[in-house]
Design a protein around this motif. Structure first.
Motif, short mmCIF file in Angstrom:
data_model
loop_
_atom_site.label_atom_id
_atom_site.label_comp_id
_atom_site.label_asym_id
_atom_site.label_seq_id
_atom_site.Cartn_x
_atom_site.Cartn_y
_atom_site.Cartn_z
N VAL A 309 72.73 20.51 3.10
CA VAL A 309 72.34 21.37 4.30
C VAL A 309 73.72 21.77 4.73
O VAL A 309 74.00 23.17 4.99
CB VAL A 309 72.09 20.09 5.28
N GLY A 310 74.46 21.72 4.56
CA GLY A 310 75.92 22.02 5.06
C GLY A 310 76.41 23.55 3.96
O GLY A 310 76.64 24.42 4.01
N LEU A 311 75.92 23.14 2.78
CA LEU A 311 76.17 24.90 1.70
C LEU A 311 75.38 25.70 2.56
O LEU A 311 75.93 26.51 1.85
CB LEU A 311 76.10 23.71 0.53
N ARG A 312 74.18 25.48 2.91
CA ARG A 312 72.98 26.83 3.57
C ARG A 312 73.87 27.15 4.42
O ARG A 312 73.98 28.29 4.75
CB ARG A 312 71.80 25.27 3.29
N GLN A 313 74.12 26.32 5.07
CA GLN A 313 74.80 26.80 6.41
C GLN A 313 76.12 27.51 5.97
O GLN A 313 76.51 28.79 6.24
CB GLN A 313 75.09 26.29 7.40
N PHE A 314 76.79 27.51 5.17
CA PHE A 314 78.06 28.20 4.38
C PHE A 314 77.27 29.59 3.81
O PHE A 314 78.00 30.61 3.98
CB PHE A 314 78.32 26.84 3.27
N ASN A 315 76.29 29.10 2.93
CA ASN A 315 75.90 30.63 2.58
C ASN A 315 74.83 31.19 3.58
O ASN A 315 75.25 33.05 2.85
CB ASN A 315 74.95 29.95 1.33
N ASP A 316 74.85 30.87 4.09
CA ASP A 316 73.42 31.93 5.21
C ASP A 316 75.09 32.66 6.44
O ASP A 316 74.65 33.63 6.35
CB ASP A 316 72.49 30.75 6.12
N GLU A 317 75.73 32.02 6.63
CA GLU A 317 76.88 32.58 7.71
C GLU A 317 77.96 32.47 6.95
O GLU A 317 78.47 33.79 7.82
CB GLU A 317 77.31 31.21 8.85
N GLY A 335 80.20 13.57 -4.71
CA GLY A 335 78.68 13.68 -5.57
C GLY A 335 77.74 12.75 -4.44
O GLY A 335 76.47 13.31 -4.47
N TRP A 336 78.40 12.24 -3.43
CA TRP A 336 77.57 11.04 -2.62
C TRP A 336 76.93 11.68 -1.75
O TRP A 336 77.37 13.00 -0.84
CB TRP A 336 78.24 9.89 -2.76
N ASP A 337 75.38 11.96 -1.86
CA ASP A 337 74.46 13.25 -0.72
C ASP A 337 73.49 11.95 -0.48
O ASP A 337 73.07 11.54 -0.72
CB ASP A 337 74.50 14.55 -1.54
N ARG A 338 73.31 11.98 1.69
CA ARG A 338 72.33 11.93 1.35
C ARG A 338 70.65 12.45 1.82
O ARG A 338 69.84 12.28 2.30
CB ARG A 338 72.52 11.09 2.99
N GLY A 339 71.44 13.83 1.36
CA GLY A 339 70.09 14.88 1.96
C GLY A 339 69.35 14.92 0.85
O GLY A 339 69.16 13.95 -0.56
N ASP A 340 68.24 16.38 0.19
CA ASP A 340 67.59 16.17 -0.66
C ASP A 340 68.52 17.14 -1.97
O ASP A 340 69.17 17.90 -1.89
CB ASP A 340 67.03 17.60 0.04
N PRO A 341 68.29 16.18 -3.23
CA PRO A 341 69.36 16.94 -3.89
C PRO A 341 68.91 18.32 -4.15
O PRO A 341 69.22 19.12 -5.05
CB PRO A 341 68.59 16.44 -5.27
N ASP A 342 67.19 18.15 -4.15
CA ASP A 342 66.74 19.39 -4.27
C ASP A 342 67.38 20.93 -3.97
O ASP A 342 66.96 21.98 -4.46
CB ASP A 342 65.43 19.52 -4.54
N GLU A 343 67.68 20.67 -2.84
CA GLU A 343 67.89 21.67 -2.11
C GLU A 343 69.78 22.31 -1.95
O GLU A 343 69.96 22.94 -1.88
CB GLU A 343 68.03 20.95 -0.47
N LEU A 344 70.45 20.84 -2.41
CA LEU A 344 71.67 21.65 -2.91
C LEU A 344 71.36 21.51 -4.33
O LEU A 344 72.47 22.83 -4.19
CB LEU A 344 72.47 19.12 -3.16
N ALA A 345 70.66 21.62 -4.81
CA ALA A 345 70.13 22.33 -6.49
C ALA A 345 70.48 23.86 -5.68
O ALA A 345 71.11 24.22 -6.69
CB ALA A 345 69.45 21.48 -7.62
N THR A 346 69.65 24.91 -5.27
CA THR A 346 69.13 25.48 -4.29
C THR A 346 70.23 26.46 -3.93
O THR A 346 70.59 27.40 -4.37
CB THR A 346 67.90 25.61 -3.67
N GLN A 347 71.29 25.99 -3.20
CA GLN A 347 71.87 26.57 -2.53
C GLN A 347 73.54 26.51 -3.54
O GLN A 347 74.43 26.92 -2.78
CB GLN A 347 72.84 24.91 -1.48
N MET A 348 73.70 25.44 -4.64
CA MET A 348 74.77 25.81 -5.65
C MET A 348 74.69 26.59 -6.91
O MET A 348 75.56 27.63 -6.88
CB MET A 348 74.51 24.75 -6.56
N GLU A 349 72.46 26.96 -6.85
CA GLU A 349 72.55 28.47 -7.27
C GLU A 349 72.83 29.52 -6.93
O GLU A 349 74.05 30.15 -7.21
CB GLU A 349 70.95 27.87 -7.66
#
Length: 406
Positions: A309-317, A335-349
């Motif tokens: 979620v944080g990296l999505r906000q960083f990418n968008d804004e 690397g410990w994350d409570r969110g969705d790992p698929d979303e993290l992979a998408t934002q890292m890409e």
């Protein structure tokens, strides 16, 4: 030299107190661990200088090259490498033998050993340069006829490889000073702006050529040219401030402040359950003021982690819009994350597509047997250009070297 005998074995184990002192204060005492030969050579040269030997820097370099050739596992090779490169006078051999035994074999010279080797009796004491232990070595020589050599080591050298999680508040202040000296300069890139060129290029500088021709009556004898200039790449630091990073976040925040206060093109963000930009708060050169303002700004210290979620906000804004384009982005997280790992992979890409280099700093990477098994780390690692450690000041120096790569 091939027929020279190896150094004599000790024949007696060292005491627990001596082992503890050496392990605590002698850099490189744990020879069995993954230690670079160059670090061993520098540390042992300092021991010999403290013992009174004249060891120039060139001899230290030669000793380091010899260690790389013979290897640290060959004790005889290590002994004769130092003997042939660091000892210049016959009267220094006895001191060299005692220092070698203390540094490489973790033992004190006993009276039996001295009778076998040399009637000269030398006691080696080890101390640091802090105020609490400044006079510890002076009491050893009182009432003793033996010649005493006191070896002193800098506290900052000990802190370089100490884990951030074990730092005291006083040591954090020293670490701040050490990290402030790091050169966090991104690699240069070509700019769209044109500047004066020393060599002829396809782009003539008409204005400068005409001005120069006025000195020659209007004849363009000296021609000038322009070429694209170079600019330093922007550095973006994203620090994980979640609960799992709490032992390291206080030290890494000081590292981020040192980068921002260095007046380079640096942007800083704190990432927990939300993303917070803290560049302005860390812009002060006073660490106390900067860290206090950053603490007031970030509302989710030691909370949960939602990296995706944080990296999505960083990418968008910020990131995709221009802040991360052709920049060096450094994520400091375990690397410990409570969110969705698929979303993290998408934002890292998404982030990896626009950055010049994407670096992930994990303080847990130094742990023996570490493997990126955490969901967040496993999802992000395929899109990381450099995966480095982040547990000590020495690791921060390695990070600075990675940042400066072209």
């Amino acid at each position: 030299m091939a027929d020279l005998p190896p150094p004599r074995p000790s024949g007696r184990a060292s005491s627990a107190a001596a082992n503890a002192a050496i392990a605590a204060h002698v850099p490189g005492a744990t020879i069995g661990l993954a230690t670079e030969p160059a670090e061993i050579a520098v540390a042992f040269s300092r021991v010999l200088r403290g013992a009174g030997l004249r060891v120039p820097t060139s001899s230290t370099h030669t000793f380091a090259s010899a260690l790389c050739a013979v290897g640290l596992d060959d004790r005889a090779g290590t002994y004769w490498s130092g003997m042939s490169t660091l000892v210049r006078r016959p009267e220094d051999i006895a001191i060299y033998d005692k220092a070698f035994a203390v540094f490489f074999e973790h033992r004190r010279s006993t009276s039996d050993d001295l009778q076998e080797q040399d009637p000269l009796s030398i006691t080696i004491t080890i101390d640091t340069d802090d105020e609490d232990g400044a006079d510890d070595g002076a009491d050893v020589a009182d009432g003793d006829d033996e010649e005493t050599v006191e070896l002193r080591f800098s506290t900052t050298e000990i802190l370089r490889n100490k884990d951030f999680a074990e730092y005291s508040p006083e040591e954090l202040v020293l670490a701040q000073e050490m990290m402030s000296s790091l050169k966090l300069i991104g690699s240069p890139r070509r700019s769209l702006r044109l500047g004066p060129a020393r060599r002829a290029t396809p782009r003539p500088d008409i204005r400068r050529t005409v001005r120069a021709s006025l000195k020659a009556g209007g004849e363009p004898i000296e021609r000038h040219f322009r070429a694209p200039t170079e600019r330093l790449r922007r550095l973006v630091l994203v620090l994980d401030v979640s609960g799992s990073m709490e032992p390291y976040a206080r030290a890494l925040l000081r590292f981020v402040h040192a980068a921002v206060a260095g007046r380079q093109k640096v942007e800083a963000f704190a990432l927990g359950t939300r993303l917070t930009r803290i560049t302005r708060e860390l812009n002060s050169r006073d660490p106390d003021i900067a860290l206090h303002e950053a603490g007031q700004r970030v509302l989710d210290w030691s909370g949960g982690t939602k990296l995706g979620v944080g990296l999505r906000q960083f990418n968008d804004e910020w990131g995709v819009r221009g802040l991360a384009r052709n920049s060096i982005v450094v994520i400091l997280s375990d690397g410990w994350d409570r969110g969705d790992p698929d979303e993290l992979a998408t934002q890292m890409e998404r982030l990896q597509r626009v950055t010049h280099r994407l670096v992930w700093v994990n303080p847990l990477k130094v742990t023996p047997g570490y493997a990126p098994l955490a969901r967040g780390m496993a999802a992000a690692l395929p899109y990381v250009d450099s995966f480095v450690e982040g547990h000590s000041v020495a690791a921060m120096q390695e990070l600075a070297d990675v940042i400066s790569l072209p």
